[in-house]
Design a protein around this motif. Structure first.
Motif, short mmCIF file in Angstrom:
data_model
loop_
_atom_site.label_atom_id
_atom_site.label_comp_id
_atom_site.label_asym_id
_atom_site.label_seq_id
_atom_site.Cartn_x
_atom_site.Cartn_y
_atom_site.Cartn_z
N GLU A 3 7.79 -8.78 16.14
CA GLU A 3 7.39 -7.40 15.92
C GLU A 3 5.93 -7.34 15.46
O GLU A 3 5.49 -8.16 14.67
CB GLU A 3 8.29 -6.74 14.88
N GLY A 59 4.84 5.30 24.58
CA GLY A 59 5.65 4.12 24.31
C GLY A 59 6.88 4.08 25.19
O GLY A 59 7.15 5.01 25.96
N VAL A 80 11.62 -5.74 24.79
CA VAL A 80 10.91 -5.21 23.63
C VAL A 80 10.67 -3.72 23.80
O VAL A 80 10.63 -3.20 24.92
CB VAL A 80 9.55 -5.92 23.44
N ASN A 81 10.54 -3.04 22.67
CA ASN A 81 10.14 -1.64 22.62
C ASN A 81 8.71 -1.60 22.13
O ASN A 81 8.40 -2.18 21.08
CB ASN A 81 11.07 -0.86 21.71
N CYS A 82 7.83 -0.96 22.88
CA CYS A 82 6.39 -1.07 22.64
C CYS A 82 5.70 0.28 22.55
O CYS A 82 6.22 1.30 23.00
CB CYS A 82 5.72 -1.85 23.78
N ARG A 83 4.51 0.24 21.98
CA ARG A 83 3.60 1.38 21.97
C ARG A 83 2.34 0.99 22.70
O ARG A 83 1.78 -0.10 22.47
CB ARG A 83 3.28 1.78 20.53
N ASP A 84 1.87 1.84 23.59
CA ASP A 84 0.62 1.61 24.31
C ASP A 84 -0.53 2.06 23.42
O ASP A 84 -0.66 3.25 23.11
CB ASP A 84 0.62 2.40 25.63
N LEU A 87 -0.42 -3.34 24.69
CA LEU A 87 0.84 -2.95 24.09
C LEU A 87 1.10 -3.64 22.76
O LEU A 87 0.76 -4.82 22.58
CB LEU A 87 2.00 -3.28 25.04
N GLN A 88 1.72 -2.92 21.84
CA GLN A 88 2.13 -3.49 20.56
C GLN A 88 3.64 -3.38 20.45
O GLN A 88 4.23 -2.31 20.65
CB GLN A 88 1.47 -2.76 19.39
N VAL A 89 4.28 -4.51 20.12
CA VAL A 89 5.73 -4.55 20.00
C VAL A 89 6.15 -3.87 18.70
O VAL A 89 5.72 -4.24 17.61
CB VAL A 89 6.24 -6.01 20.01
N GLU A 90 7.02 -2.87 18.83
CA GLU A 90 7.52 -2.16 17.66
C GLU A 90 8.89 -2.68 17.23
O GLU A 90 9.23 -2.65 16.05
CB GLU A 90 7.60 -0.65 17.95
#
Length: 269
Positions: free
Chosen positions: A150, A136, A126-130, A115-118
């Motif tokens: 971020e 996400g 956190v709001n993330c993208r896989d 996951l990357q924290v957006e």
């Protein structure tokens, strides 16, 4: 991730935290129960898979690595069609609809994600993208909400509940070098993975995927960069031996499973 929440987390959603803390406490109690019934064969096999077993002895650089191992054992320690979680769930140990049963069922469906924290909702999550599945969503997690910047990438088991998504408590930060090694190993068709649909992994493929991510992260000393709150070693067990020596020499096969020498893969200078 949280398929029932379309809007991103915000700091105003702090009302989620009380419920999050209740669910987190339930998960920790279940982890403690499950670790107590973890088969020794599973512990030994998973320790070897992640590179923690050295000459028959568990060797960790720090105690947080024991959380990484226990997390992997519980969720990826499959024997046939069952792991420790699914065997316990089959007993129907709690009333239907109880927090314990809902959590246990969600734990049985957990998947390992990169996951990357957006964006960050301070103190909430956190709001993330896989990065593997190109979807996400939001994760409620006080620790990540307080410490994750971020853009940071991390690997973890993700539990999707009706109310929210949470981690199992043992996230590993993935730096640029580790991420490159992970993607290299996956694109090369690492043994047990090949060219697969990450949305539809079987148990063996899921276990192999998570082991590749974990080994590459540990090769870059990821466990020293985060405080774990995941499952710890067996209650009453003796503390693991500590070591500051690398687990793989540069001429050994790379622990990521690529088949290359360590110096030509994750150990590149």
């Amino acid at each position: 991730m949280n398929q029932n929440t379309n809007a991103n987390l915000t700091t105003e959603q702090s009302t989620l935290l009380e419920r999050y803390r209740q669910l987190r406490a339930t998960m920790r109690e279940l982890h403690s129960e499950l670790i107590g019934s973890l088969p020794k064969e599973t512990l030994d096999r998973c320790s070897q898979k992640l590179g923690f077993m050295v000459d028959g002895t568990l060797v960790f650089k720090n105690e947080d690595e024991s959380s990484v191992l226990m997390d992997y054992c519980l969720y990826e320690g499959w024997s046939g069609q069952h792991n420790t979680i699914s065997r316990f769930l089959a007993k129907q140990p709690y009333d239907a609809g109880s927090d314990e049963m809902v959590m246990l069922e969600a734990m049985s469906r957990a998947r390992y994600s990169l996951l990357q924290v957006e964006s960050v909702a301070s103190g909430v999550g956190v709001n993330c993208r896989d990065l593997l599945r190109e979807d996400g969503g939001s994760i409620v997690d006080e620790g990540l909400g307080n410490t994750a910047p971020e853009g940071v990438v991390f690997g973890c088991h993700l539990i999707v509940l009706p109310e929210m998504s949470i981690t199992t408590g043992a996230p590993l930060p993935i730096d640029a070098g580790a991420l490159e090694n992970i993607l290299h190993a996956l694109e090369g068709g690492a043994e047990g993975i090949g060219q697969v649909d990450f949305d539809n992994l079987n148990h063996q493929e899921q276990a192999e995927l998570s082991s590749i991510i974990i080994r590459c992260a540990l090769a870059n000393d990821a466990s020293s960069q985060v405080t774990m709150v995941g499952p710890r070693r067996r209650p009453g067990g003796r503390p693991p031996e500590r070591s500051t020596v690398p687990r793989s020499s540069r001429n050994d096969p790379c622990p990521c499973g690529s088949g290359k020498k360590h110096k030509k893969c994750c150990g590149r200078k």
